[in-house]
Write a protein that holds these residues in place. Structure first.
Motif, PDB file in Angstrom:
ATOM      1  N   TYR A   1       0.842  -1.198   0.000  1.00 40.92           N
ATOM      2  CA  TYR A   1       0.000   0.000   0.000  1.00 40.92           C
ATOM      3  C   TYR A   1       0.876   1.248   0.000  1.00 40.92           C
ATOM      4  O   TYR A   1       1.936   1.278   0.631  1.00 40.92           O
ATOM      5  N   PHE A   2       0.391   2.275  -0.689  1.00 38.33           N
ATOM      6  CA  PHE A   2       1.063   3.571  -0.690  1.00 38.33           C
ATOM      7  C   PHE A   2       0.109   4.623  -0.137  1.00 38.33           C
ATOM      8  O   PHE A   2      -1.065   4.669  -0.509  1.00 38.33           O
TER       9      PHE A   2
ATOM     10  N   ARG B   1      -8.649   1.866   5.522  1.00 33.47           N
ATOM     11  CA  ARG B   1      -9.598   0.836   5.999  1.00 33.47           C
ATOM     12  C   ARG B   1      -9.083  -0.559   5.689  1.00 33.47           C
ATOM     13  O   ARG B   1      -9.185  -1.478   6.514  1.00 33.47           O
ATOM     14  N   GLU B   2      -8.536  -0.742   4.493  1.00 27.74           N
ATOM     15  CA  GLU B   2      -8.011  -2.059   4.109  1.00 27.74           C
ATOM     16  C   GLU B   2      -6.812  -2.444   4.970  1.00 27.74           C
ATOM     17  O   GLU B   2      -6.675  -3.607   5.387  1.00 27.74           O
ATOM     18  N   ILE B   3      -5.940  -1.488   5.247  1.00 26.33           N
ATOM     19  CA  ILE B   3      -4.768  -1.769   6.091  1.00 26.33           C
ATOM     20  C   ILE B   3      -5.221  -2.184   7.488  1.00 26.33           C
ATOM     21  O   ILE B   3      -4.685  -3.117   8.082  1.00 26.33           O
ATOM     22  N   LYS B   4      -6.232  -1.484   8.020  1.00 25.08           N
ATOM     23  CA  LYS B   4      -6.724  -1.785   9.371  1.00 25.08           C
ATOM     24  C   LYS B   4      -7.420  -3.137   9.445  1.00 25.08           C
ATOM     25  O   LYS B   4      -7.217  -3.903  10.383  1.00 25.08           O
ATOM     26  N   THR B   5      -8.254  -3.434   8.454  1.00 28.75           N
ATOM     27  CA  THR B   5      -9.083  -4.644   8.521  1.00 28.75           C
ATOM     28  C   THR B   5      -8.444  -5.836   7.829  1.00 28.75           C
ATOM     29  O   THR B   5      -8.787  -6.982   8.110  1.00 28.75           O
ATOM     30  N   GLY B   6      -7.533  -5.570   6.889  1.00 28.15           N
ATOM     31  CA  GLY B   6      -6.952  -6.654   6.097  1.00 28.15           C
ATOM     32  C   GLY B   6      -7.860  -7.114   4.979  1.00 28.15           C
ATOM     33  O   GLY B   6      -7.566  -8.080   4.278  1.00 28.15           O
TER      34      GLY B   6
ATOM     35  N   LYS C   1       1.171  -7.228   5.090  1.00 30.92           N
ATOM     36  CA  LYS C   1       1.016  -5.903   4.509  1.00 30.92           C
ATOM     37  C   LYS C   1       2.329  -5.126   4.605  1.00 30.92           C
ATOM     38  O   LYS C   1       2.989  -5.140   5.642  1.00 30.92           O
ATOM     39  N   ILE C   2       2.658  -4.469   3.515  1.00 30.40           N
ATOM     40  CA  ILE C   2       3.768  -3.511   3.525  1.00 30.40           C
ATOM     41  C   ILE C   2       3.183  -2.160   3.130  1.00 30.40           C
ATOM     42  O   ILE C   2       2.543  -2.032   2.075  1.00 30.40           O
ATOM     43  N   VAL C   3       3.372  -1.172   3.993  1.00 26.94           N
ATOM     44  CA  VAL C   3       2.810   0.160   3.767  1.00 26.94           C
ATOM     45  C   VAL C   3       3.952   1.154   3.646  1.00 26.94           C
ATOM     46  O   VAL C   3       4.828   1.220   4.507  1.00 26.94           O
ATOM     47  N   ILE C   4       3.943   1.903   2.546  1.00 26.42           N
ATOM     48  CA  ILE C   4       4.918   2.989   2.359  1.00 26.42           C
ATOM     49  C   ILE C   4       4.128   4.288   2.440  1.00 26.42           C
ATOM     50  O   ILE C   4       3.146   4.477   1.711  1.00 26.42           O
ATOM     51  N   SER C   5       4.552   5.169   3.341  1.00 32.73           N
ATOM     52  CA  SER C   5       3.747   6.356   3.617  1.00 32.73           C
ATOM     53  C   SER C   5       4.626   7.569   3.888  1.00 32.73           C
ATOM     54  O   SER C   5       5.799   7.446   4.256  1.00 32.73           O
ATOM     55  N   THR C   6       4.045   8.739   3.714  1.00 38.50           N
ATOM     56  CA  THR C   6       4.643   9.958   4.245  1.00 38.50           C
ATOM     57  C   THR C   6       4.153  10.106   5.684  1.00 38.50           C
ATOM     58  O   THR C   6       3.450   9.242   6.195  1.00 38.50           O
ATOM     59  N   GLN C   7       4.475  11.226   6.332  1.00 44.86           N
ATOM     60  CA  GLN C   7       4.186  11.383   7.758  1.00 44.86           C
ATOM     61  C   GLN C   7       2.705  11.536   8.082  1.00 44.86           C
ATOM     62  O   GLN C   7       2.342  11.631   9.255  1.00 44.86           O
TER      63      GLN C   7
END
Length: 805
Positions: free
Chosen positions: A522-523, A538-543, A581-587
């Protein structure tokens, strides 16, 4: 009985409007437990006179003809200056108050004069030269000659006010100018913040009462009925069968806070607790218990720094009311959400509003509990704008919860300290500052911590350890480390937080190229349109994979039930397959985004940001597992640290001082680490911005204060509408139709109907980075040109080191 004919608005008699506004102003002050150096009864009388006189200038033939033409034709040929009523009305206000209290009379004069505009600087407001006096006298003379004097006499008589001779009004313009100059001399010597507060409070009472009567022709008072123990009752329902170590700690902290509320007599308090300890429920419970203790009708204003998390907390509070009081009690007069993207829709138990009435009720916080942003609250506190000050009176008699207060810029600590202490006392406000990393805005004897010895709870939390590496690492070497970390931890959920959008986008593309099995990548950044960003969170939280609602309904409408059922079943089956899950995010993910990851990687940031990032790791305290938070200091090819594009170098230097010579820091050490950081920040920080603001406040330079207090500096940013799909195309076409509407009021009302959906497709970009030209006040990326400017995975396409928000 005299037959009144003058109107203030369409189908509203001037006499009725003046009486209603004056009575409302007086009632507002009656209900507030204000404690100014001015006697409360004196302020009540002054506000009533302001209300009774604020539109007397509408009694001229010029204004009445203007009103009639606007009602019948939608336009008027009456000279703008002659139809304006503020200055003439203000002359009446001044003369009816000058023998009562000269200082308040002059204040009331400027408030009435400005009641359709914004507050000005006192040096502009109170300085008038001979040419201006001559021009004002000429205008007022023309208006007085067209005044319906007989009806004005009857109006003043019915309102219990003496008649003021027109010649006296005309000849007093020079006297008022002289008095204003004398007052300005006194203002220059002012050393008390109270005048600034009382001025804005009286201004707010008048413009609130004026607009409320013009829109509703009645008062909109709140009935307070939310039980003080509603959170306790909700927890019994929600968590009746759940028992966990984390849950027990949360209950202990809540009990501590409740005890602190009982014992505290302070108006400024704090709740300092580790991340993930249920501060959303805890803080609301604390506010309601405080309200019960005070035995007063108090609004609860819950403020968060980011719009993105307002919906999340609003839904939690709505669920509390629903579960305990019943679904039908989830109304906006009990719980209200307000930010710049809020839908213009207000529901009470008795009526639904979708128009200007809804807008007024929402923007003036007509509710028992308001969930809003720092931006809305601080704009109200520091603004000079009419549209923002109209609710200033609403913050009197309130309990203000400021969550994630570590995000307040350190340059404003001093002004917040000075102003909030006076506001708390004068306007009967109770402030509660909530965070895991409490900034040192107040001295220890100025603020009451509601948790007895917070450290005992930080000591209980052993969820994470921070791996510190301040050595510079180039970006390519960093990518190699990320690849190794991902491959060596194939079952772990990993969050990587980077400082620039371009860096995050490049990292996302690199990780995607690894072609990882059993992994969802996810980005997240503010360059992604809001509706897609919410869906990903929502997807990151719930899977669980979630189809966009519009696409979902579109598919359902295009295919038969059997085929649709197959698609739905496929999504259900996919969601049952657990993928890491791998999440790449800004702050943007740091504060308030409630996700729980196994490993967090953070590009070097300020210490409070690092702490917030760590709060996304092992948030739910999964048994013996200890989450890893890795800190890297990434440099570009020129050896420049990426943090320097985002953060103040002073704050980064203090962060490095605290972290130097440390390799691993455990969560139980975070509290002391943050305290050391904020002490270093406060010791050497510049207070120039705050001191300049204090000076401007003392001089009543309202406009300067508003211009110089900026939580977010958005002046160099441009809004960009991204036409990502058919729904967005439909919304843009509707927007174009609306913008062709000549009448600005109708245009605004029409836009309010699509505002939420419209801004779901809007991002903000620095002006010098926007590739598109503006159309109708906003930059626009059409669907046909989407590929050139916007990537559906990584958002708006930016150059190296570009920042979106």
């Amino acid at each position: 009985m005299y037959s009144y004919k003058l109107n203030s608005h369409e189908n509203i008699l001037l006499i009725n409007h003046l009486k209603n506004v004056g009575d409302r102003c007086s009632e507002i002050i009656t209900e507030k437990d204000i404690k100014f150096s001015y006697e409360k009864e004196k302020l009540m009388y002054v506000s009533k006179v302001m209300g009774y006189t604020h539109d007397l200038g509408k009694g001229t033939k010029y204004f009445q003809r203007y009103l009639d033409q606007m009602i019948n034709y939608g336009k008027s040929d009456v000279d703008k200056n002659l139809r304006c009523h503020g200055y003439l009305s203000a002359l009446y206000t001044y003369h009816l108050l000058k023998d009562y209290d000269e200082e308040l009379a002059l204040m009331a004069f400027t408030i009435v004069k400005r009641h359709h505009g914004n507050l000005e600087n006192s040096d502009v407001e109170y300085t008038i030269d001979a040419i201006q006096v001559k021009s004002a006298k000429k205008l007022v003379k023309n208006q007085l000659n067209s005044l319906e004097k007989e009806e004005i006499k009857h109006i003043l008589e019915e309102l219990g006010l003496k008649y003021v001779d027109e010649n006296l009004l005309l000849n007093s313009i020079e006297d008022i100018a002289y008095e204003a100059f004398e007052q300005l001399t006194q203002i220059q010597k002012n050393e008390d913040l109270e005048k600034y507060i009382v001025y804005k409070f009286l201004f707010s009472c008048l413009i609130f009462g004026d607009k409320e009567d013009a829109i509703f022709h009645k008062f909109n008072n709140i009935k307070y009925d939310i039980p003080y123990n509603i959170v306790d009752e909700y927890k019994k329902i929600k968590f009746k069968s759940k028992n966990s170590k984390l849950g027990n700690i949360r209950n202990q902290i809540s009990e501590d806070v409740e005890k602190g509320i009982k014992e505290s007599n302070n108006r400024i308090m704090s709740i300092t607790a580790p991340t993930g300890t249920g501060k959303t429920l805890m803080s609301m419970s604390a506010a309601l218990k405080l309200k019960k203790k005070l035995n007063k009708n108090m609004k609860i204003i819950y403020c968060l720094p980011f719009t993105s998390v307002i919906d999340q907390n609003y839904e939690v509070y709505s669920e509390i009311i629903e579960k305990v009081m019943g679904e039908e009690k989830v109304t906006n007069d009990r719980i209200l959400k307000h930010h710049h993207l809020s839908e213009v829709h207000y529901i009470s138990e008795w009526e639904n509003y979708n128009d200007n009435k809804a807008k007024f009720l929402i923007e003036n916080w007509n509710s028992q509990i308001i969930v809003t942003t720092f931006m809305q609250f601080f704009n109200t506190v520091f603004s000079s704008r009419n549209s923002e000050l109209v609710k200033y009176n609403s913050i009197a008699n309130s309990i203000v919860l400021l969550d994630e207060v570590q995000s307040l810029p350190f340059k404003y600590w001093l002004i917040i300290n000075k102003l909030f202490k006076v506001m708390a006392e004068k306007l009967n406000i109770y402030f509660i500052f909530i965070t895991a990393t409490q900034p040192l805005i107040f001295e220890q004897d100025e603020i009451k911590e509601l948790i007895d010895q917070p450290k005992k709870y930080f000591d209980k939390f052993k969820r994470t350890k921070l791996h510190v590496n301040l050595d510079s690492i180039d970006y390519n070497s960093f990518l190699v480390e990320m690849e190794n970390m991902i491959l060596e931890n194939e079952e772990k959920n990993i969050l990587i937080i980077l400082n620039t959008v371009k860096l995050a986008q490049s990292t996302y593309e690199f990780i995607k190229s690894l072609d990882l099995e059993n992994t969802r990548i996810y980005f997240l950044s503010t360059g992604i349109i809001p509706k897609e960003r919410r869906k990903r969170i929502r997807e990151i939280k719930t899977g669980n994979i979630q189809l966009d609602k519009f696409i979902y309904n579109k598919i359902k409408g295009l295919i038969n039930d059997v085929s649709f059922k197959k698609i739905n079943n496929t999504i259900i089956k996919l969601n049952k397959i657990k993928k890491r899950k791998i999440v790449i995010s800004t702050q943007l993910i740091e504060a308030g985004v409630d996700i729980d990851m196994d490993i967090v990687v953070r590009d070097l940031a300020t210490l409070d940001s690092i702490n917030q990032s760590a709060g996304r790791c092992n948030r739910e305290n999964r048994g013996e597992y200890l989450g890893d938070v890795h800190l890297y200091n990434i440099n570009n090819e020129n050896g420049k640290e990426y943090n320097s594009f985002i953060y103040d170098n002073y704050l980064i230097s203090k962060t490095k001082e605290v972290l130097s010579e440390k390799n691993i820091i455990y969560e139980e050490e975070y509290l002391d680490m943050n305290k050391e950081y904020f002490e270093k920040v406060r010791k050497d920080m510049s207070e120039k911005e705050s001191k300049d603001l204090i000076e401007a406040i003392l001089k009543l330079n309202f406009k300067d204060v508003a211009n110089n207090f900026k939580l977010i500096d958005s002046k160099d940013k441009v809004s960009v509408f991204i036409e990502v799909d058919e729904q967005a195309k439909n919304i843009w076409n509707e927007y174009k139709k609306i913008m062709k509407q000549d009448n600005p009021l109708i245009r605004r009302e029409m836009f309010n109907n699509i505002k939420k959906d419209f801004y779901d497709n809007v991002i903000n970009i620095f002006k010098n980075k926007v590739k598109e030209s503006e159309e109708m006040g906003i930059a626009y990326v059409p669907y046909e040109g989407l590929c050139a400017s916007y990537n559906k995975d990584t958002g708006y396409k930016v150059e190296e080191n570009d920042v979106i928000l």
